[in-house]
Design a protein around this motif. Structure first.
Motif, PDB file in Angstrom:
ATOM      1  N   SER A 157      71.696  62.180 -21.892  1.00 19.30           N
ATOM      2  CA  SER A 157      72.147  63.510 -21.502  1.00 19.30           C
ATOM      3  C   SER A 157      73.670  63.540 -21.529  1.00 19.30           C
ATOM      4  CB  SER A 157      71.646  63.874 -20.105  1.00 19.30           C
ATOM      5  OG  SER A 157      72.227  65.076 -19.646  1.00 19.30           O
ATOM      6  N   GLN A 158      74.240  64.691 -21.893  1.00 17.28           N
ATOM      7  CA  GLN A 158      75.695  64.838 -21.840  1.00 17.28           C
ATOM      8  C   GLN A 158      76.186  65.203 -20.447  1.00 17.28           C
ATOM      9  OE1 GLN A 158      77.592  66.970 -25.211  1.00 17.28           O
ATOM     10  NE2 GLN A 158      75.529  67.240 -26.032  1.00 17.28           N
ATOM     11  N   ILE A 159      75.261  65.430 -19.543  1.00 20.57           N
ATOM     12  CA  ILE A 159      75.617  65.843 -18.189  1.00 20.57           C
ATOM     13  C   ILE A 159      75.794  64.611 -17.313  1.00 20.57           C
ATOM     14  CG2 ILE A 159      74.865  67.159 -16.175  1.00 20.57           C
ATOM     15  CD1 ILE A 159      73.153  68.845 -18.100  1.00 20.57           C
ATOM     16  N   ALA A 160      76.914  64.517 -16.652  1.00 18.45           N
ATOM     17  CA  ALA A 160      77.167  63.389 -15.760  1.00 18.45           C
ATOM     18  C   ALA A 160      76.184  63.411 -14.596  1.00 18.45           C
ATOM     19  CB  ALA A 160      78.600  63.442 -15.233  1.00 18.45           C
ATOM     20  N   GLY A 161      75.869  62.214 -14.094  1.00 17.76           N
ATOM     21  CA  GLY A 161      74.984  62.099 -12.949  1.00 17.76           C
ATOM     22  C   GLY A 161      73.589  61.620 -13.279  1.00 17.76           C
ATOM     23  N   ARG A 162      73.313  61.384 -14.572  1.00 14.32           N
ATOM     24  CA  ARG A 162      72.015  60.850 -14.961  1.00 14.32           C
ATOM     25  C   ARG A 162      72.086  59.320 -14.973  1.00 14.32           C
ATOM     26  NH1 ARG A 162      68.328  65.204 -15.647  1.00 14.32           N
ATOM     27  NH2 ARG A 162      67.197  64.019 -17.211  1.00 14.32           N
ATOM     28  N   PRO A 163      70.961  58.630 -14.800  1.00 14.49           N
ATOM     29  CA  PRO A 163      70.981  57.165 -14.811  1.00 14.49           C
ATOM     30  C   PRO A 163      71.250  56.624 -16.218  1.00 14.49           C
ATOM     31  CG  PRO A 163      68.989  58.016 -13.740  1.00 14.49           C
ATOM     32  CD  PRO A 163      69.623  59.159 -14.443  1.00 14.49           C
ATOM     33  N   SER A 164      72.011  55.554 -16.283  1.00 10.92           N
ATOM     34  CA  SER A 164      72.259  54.887 -17.552  1.00 10.92           C
ATOM     35  C   SER A 164      71.018  54.102 -17.966  1.00 10.92           C
ATOM     36  CB  SER A 164      73.454  53.945 -17.429  1.00 10.92           C
ATOM     37  OG  SER A 164      73.181  52.952 -16.463  1.00 10.92           O
ATOM     38  N   MET A 165      70.959  53.760 -19.261  1.00 11.21           N
ATOM     39  CA  MET A 165      69.761  53.073 -19.766  1.00 11.21           C
ATOM     40  C   MET A 165      69.567  51.718 -19.096  1.00 11.21           C
ATOM     41  SD  MET A 165      71.131  52.465 -23.646  1.00 11.21           S
ATOM     42  CE  MET A 165      72.857  52.066 -23.969  1.00 11.21           C
ATOM     43  N   GLY A 166      70.656  51.014 -18.776  1.00 13.55           N
ATOM     44  CA  GLY A 166      70.518  49.744 -18.068  1.00 13.55           C
ATOM     45  C   GLY A 166      69.909  49.918 -16.690  1.00 13.55           C
ATOM     46  N   SER A 167      70.258  51.024 -16.038  1.00 13.96           N
ATOM     47  CA  SER A 167      69.684  51.312 -14.716  1.00 13.96           C
ATOM     48  C   SER A 167      68.203  51.660 -14.833  1.00 13.96           C
ATOM     49  CB  SER A 167      70.447  52.459 -14.051  1.00 13.96           C
ATOM     50  OG  SER A 167      71.791  52.102 -13.811  1.00 13.96           O
ATOM     51  N   TRP A 168      67.854  52.466 -15.827  1.00 13.50           N
ATOM     52  CA  TRP A 168      66.443  52.789 -16.047  1.00 13.50           C
ATOM     53  C   TRP A 168      65.618  51.520 -16.243  1.00 13.50           C
ATOM     54  CZ3 TRP A 168      63.678  56.957 -15.197  1.00 13.50           C
ATOM     55  CH2 TRP A 168      64.247  58.239 -15.271  1.00 13.50           C
ATOM     56  N   ILE A 169      66.154  50.607 -17.047  1.00 17.06           N
ATOM     57  CA  ILE A 169      65.377  49.413 -17.398  1.00 17.06           C
ATOM     58  C   ILE A 169      65.237  48.475 -16.212  1.00 17.06           C
ATOM     59  CG2 ILE A 169      65.450  47.311 -18.823  1.00 17.06           C
ATOM     60  CD1 ILE A 169      66.597  49.129 -21.062  1.00 17.06           C
ATOM     61  N   THR A 170      66.309  48.276 -15.441  1.00 14.28           N
ATOM     62  CA  THR A 170      66.183  47.421 -14.260  1.00 14.28           C
ATOM     63  C   THR A 170      65.320  48.090 -13.187  1.00 14.28           C
ATOM     64  OG1 THR A 170      68.342  48.240 -13.484  1.00 14.28           O
ATOM     65  CG2 THR A 170      68.312  46.120 -14.609  1.00 14.28           C
ATOM     66  N   TYR A 171      65.352  49.420 -13.112  1.00 17.38           N
ATOM     67  CA  TYR A 171      64.453  50.142 -12.199  1.00 17.38           C
ATOM     68  C   TYR A 171      62.996  49.878 -12.576  1.00 17.38           C
ATOM     69  CZ  TYR A 171      61.813  54.213 -10.491  1.00 17.38           C
ATOM     70  OH  TYR A 171      60.865  55.040  -9.924  1.00 17.38           O
ATOM     71  N   GLY A 172      62.706  49.896 -13.863  1.00 16.57           N
ATOM     72  CA  GLY A 172      61.332  49.709 -14.295  1.00 16.57           C
ATOM     73  C   GLY A 172      60.870  48.266 -14.275  1.00 16.57           C
ATOM     74  N   LEU A 173      61.733  47.358 -14.734  1.00 19.59           N
ATOM     75  CA  LEU A 173      61.332  45.963 -14.938  1.00 19.59           C
ATOM     76  C   LEU A 173      61.904  44.979 -13.936  1.00 19.59           C
ATOM     77  CD1 LEU A 173      61.659  45.712 -18.836  1.00 19.59           C
ATOM     78  CD2 LEU A 173      59.627  46.263 -17.477  1.00 19.59           C
ATOM     79  N   GLY A 174      62.911  45.410 -13.163  1.00 19.16           N
ATOM     80  CA  GLY A 174      63.571  44.454 -12.284  1.00 19.16           C
ATOM     81  C   GLY A 174      64.404  43.483 -13.095  1.00 19.16           C
ATOM     82  N   THR A 175      64.618  42.305 -12.556  1.00 17.57           N
ATOM     83  CA  THR A 175      65.426  41.300 -13.234  1.00 17.57           C
ATOM     84  C   THR A 175      64.806  39.934 -13.012  1.00 17.57           C
ATOM     85  OG1 THR A 175      67.628  40.288 -13.363  1.00 17.57           O
ATOM     86  CG2 THR A 175      66.926  41.095 -11.211  1.00 17.57           C
ATOM     87  N   GLU A 176      65.107  39.006 -13.896  1.00 12.90           N
ATOM     88  CA  GLU A 176      64.639  37.633 -13.746  1.00 12.90           C
ATOM     89  C   GLU A 176      65.683  36.764 -13.050  1.00 12.90           C
ATOM     90  OE1 GLU A 176      63.724  36.711 -17.844  1.00 12.90           O
ATOM     91  OE2 GLU A 176      61.608  37.165 -17.536  1.00 12.90           O
ATOM     92  N   ALA A 177      66.829  37.338 -12.728  1.00 13.45           N
ATOM     93  CA  ALA A 177      67.909  36.593 -12.078  1.00 13.45           C
ATOM     94  C   ALA A 177      67.917  36.880 -10.585  1.00 13.45           C
ATOM     95  CB  ALA A 177      69.264  36.970 -12.684  1.00 13.45           C
ATOM     96  N   GLY A 178      67.953  35.831  -9.767  1.00 18.93           N
ATOM     97  CA  GLY A 178      68.029  36.027  -8.330  1.00 18.93           C
ATOM     98  C   GLY A 178      69.441  36.033  -7.793  1.00 18.93           C
ATOM     99  N   ASP A 179      70.387  35.493  -8.582  1.00 16.91           N
ATOM    100  CA  ASP A 179      71.757  35.358  -8.082  1.00 16.91           C
ATOM    101  C   ASP A 179      72.772  36.061  -8.970  1.00 16.91           C
ATOM    102  OD1 ASP A 179      71.513  33.685 -10.239  1.00 16.91           O
ATOM    103  OD2 ASP A 179      72.230  31.880  -9.238  1.00 16.91           O
ATOM    104  N   LEU A 180      72.303  36.916  -9.888  1.00 18.19           N
ATOM    105  CA  LEU A 180      73.183  37.723 -10.728  1.00 18.19           C
ATOM    106  C   LEU A 180      72.606  39.133 -10.814  1.00 18.19           C
ATOM    107  CD1 LEU A 180      73.886  35.222 -13.656  1.00 18.19           C
ATOM    108  CD2 LEU A 180      75.606  36.148 -12.083  1.00 18.19           C
ATOM    109  N   PRO A 181      73.443  40.130 -11.077  1.00 17.40           N
ATOM    110  CA  PRO A 181      72.923  41.494 -11.209  1.00 17.40           C
ATOM    111  C   PRO A 181      71.972  41.611 -12.403  1.00 17.40           C
ATOM    112  CG  PRO A 181      75.323  41.480 -10.945  1.00 17.40           C
ATOM    113  CD  PRO A 181      74.910  40.062 -11.183  1.00 17.40           C
ATOM    114  N   GLY A 182      71.085  42.586 -12.332  1.00 15.61           N
ATOM    115  CA  GLY A 182      70.174  42.823 -13.444  1.00 15.61           C
ATOM    116  C   GLY A 182      70.805  43.577 -14.588  1.00 15.61           C
ATOM    117  N   PHE A 183      71.948  44.216 -14.326  1.00 19.30           N
ATOM    118  CA  PHE A 183      72.633  45.052 -15.318  1.00 19.30           C
ATOM    119  C   PHE A 183      74.121  44.738 -15.227  1.00 19.30           C
ATOM    120  CE2 PHE A 183      73.691  49.855 -16.193  1.00 19.30           C
ATOM    121  CZ  PHE A 183      74.310  49.513 -17.385  1.00 19.30           C
TER     122      PHE A 183
END
Length: 468
Positions: A157-183
């Motif tokens: 979206s060109q409108i500010a305030g929407r989630p970035s694709m990295g945020s969408w993916i970590t929201y859906g899948l989480g992360t495999e790292a326990g001591d580093l950010p997922g994105f």
């Protein structure tokens, strides 16, 4: 000791949260056992080909006509008026209302691989791994200026305030790292000097919980501000402080049930974990001279090449989405010299990332995407440059079930518009989610009464003909 059944609700929650604080302290002081953040999807509806994504953003809008889209007809028409049939009634950026003159490709093209895929001769290293790359020449976007075009590529979206694709993916899948950010986000500039700002909203979590937002690591100096403890503050003492703060937050959360408080707790814990994990991540001294030579970088030099190496190290450690920004592709003038300089900065490192992941057995589960925010006009600007252009651009993808050595789509004879297998930003997002095992049109978040999606609601399609 008062039995729990005689306690009022608030007192019970208070004593429970104190116990949680002790448990939090114990876990903080043993970061190796930290649990990775879980996603909301659980069992995936599709077969997962990609476990992670490395997105290489060429910020500024690289010219497809000096990179991956050969146009001999445009070379023939160099210096002649652009045919009005191409441009009449079309949106242009800074060339609107001005005389339009054809500007031929400024560098030669060379054929690579079994299928003799033509790319600019400035990129021989990328050419050497073309059998691992799917080159998409028919990419389009909706935006024509930098910030909204980045926003559209990152969020759909060109409108500010929407989630970035990295945020969408970590929201859906989480992360495999326990001591580093997922994105994680890394930026580099190079030698061109066009240090256009990249706003932090480009990796924002938007209306998703803020624990899914991207974390920027600086390539030079301290990767994160305040990473080290002040003199006299030990790790045990720091852990005790964080545990005490989290206990207070837990007590407040028990009363108000605010998801952002849970995010704050998680962020305190992640920050504490990062004090130990990030210095180890950034220390590439153990990589050895052969690996540094492969990428063409020196430890701590802040280059795109160094960031590519860090991307591989983040991928190994379980980070889900890694985005690299390399600036200075905005060639309104001097496109010939500008692209030549950028090619030297990225060519070897892009190859190295593919080769390194492949030899470690990671390329088959890592999706790499190379893209700018838009392309450039086949008409000249100022006699030596090209203007912003949203009707034609080139991107490439590699790894994670993407067919290599092929070309998807085409532009017209002058490189003005995509005409064959036209591809949109939403199609790229849909294909990425598909390879991650996510059904893009069913992956949504309720926002303002609507089911918001990364791939939009305009009928995005998975590009199945590029999938192995």
């Amino acid at each position: 000791m008062t039995p729990f059944h005689n306690l009022h609700r608030r007192a019970f929650l208070g004593k429970s949260s104190q116990g949680l604080g002790a448990l939090a302290l114990a876990s903080l002081l043993k970061p190796a056992v930290a649990a990775p953040m879980q996603g909301v999807l659980g069992a995936l509806p599709l077969k997962q080909k990609a476990k992670r994504v490395i997105w290489l953003t060429m910020a500024g809008g690289p010219s497809h006509l000096e990179t991956f889209d050969p146009k001999p007809k445009l070379a023939e028409m160099h210096g002649k008026p652009m045919p009005e049939s191409f441009t009449k009634g079309q949106q242009l950026a800074q060339l609107q209302g001005k005389p339009l003159t054809c500007f031929g490709p400024q560098h030669t093209f060379t054929k690579f691989g079994k299928n003799q895929v033509e790319i600019c001769s400035l990129f021989p290293e990328i050419g050497s791994v073309i059998e691992d790359i799917c080159l998409i020449r028919s990419m389009t976007t909706d935006a024509i200026n930098h910030d909204p075009a980045h926003m559209f590529m990152n969020t759909g979206s060109q409108i500010a305030g929407r989630p970035s694709m990295g945020s969408w993916i970590t929201y859906g899948l989480g992360t495999e790292a326990g001591d580093l950010p997922g994105f994680v986000v890394l930026t580099s500039l190079g030698q061109g000097g066009q240090n256009q700002p990249i706003a932090a909203r480009q990796w924002s979590s938007g209306f998703l919980p803020s624990k899914y937002q991207g974390v920027q690591l600086r390539a030079k100096g301290d990767p994160v501000l305040y990473l080290t403890n002040p003199n006299g503050v030990t790790r045990d003492r720091q852990g005790a402080d964080v545990a005490a703060i989290n206990t207070i937050n837990q007590q407040h959360d028990a009363l108000v049930n605010d998801p952002e408080i849970a995010t704050r707790i998680a962020q305190y814990e992640m920050a504490f974990q990062m004090q130990a994990s990030v210095p180890d991540l950034m220390d590439v001294s153990a990589e050895g001279s052969k690996t540094l030579e492969l990428y063409g970088c020196q430890p701590g030099d802040g280059s795109f090449a160094s960031n590519c190496l860090l991307a591989r190290r983040l991928a190994e450690r379980g980070t889900r989405f890694i985005q690299l920004y390399h600036k200075d592709w905005d060639h309104h003038g001097g496109v010939k010299e500008g692209v030549a300089l950028k090619a030297k900065e990225i060519d070897r490192a892009c190859k190295a990332l593919i080769v390194d992941l492949k030899q470690r057995g990671m390329l088959e589960e890592t999706l790499i995407v190379w893209a700018g925010e838009f392309g450039r006009t086949p008409m000249s600007q100022g006699g030596s440059g090209r203007d912003h252009h949203n009707k034609a651009m080139s991107v490439w993808m590699a790894g994670a079930g993407i067919q290599g050595g092929i070309v998807h789509g085409a532009t017209d004879d002058l490189g003005y518009a995509a005409v064959e297998k036209v591809t949109t930003v939403h199609d790229i997002h849909a294909t990425m989610l598909h390879q991650l095992g996510i059904q893009h049109d069913a992956f949504s978040f309720k926002f303002q009464g609507l089911d918001a999606k990364l791939s939009g609601v305009e009928g995005a399609k998975v590009m199945k003909d590029i999938l192995a």
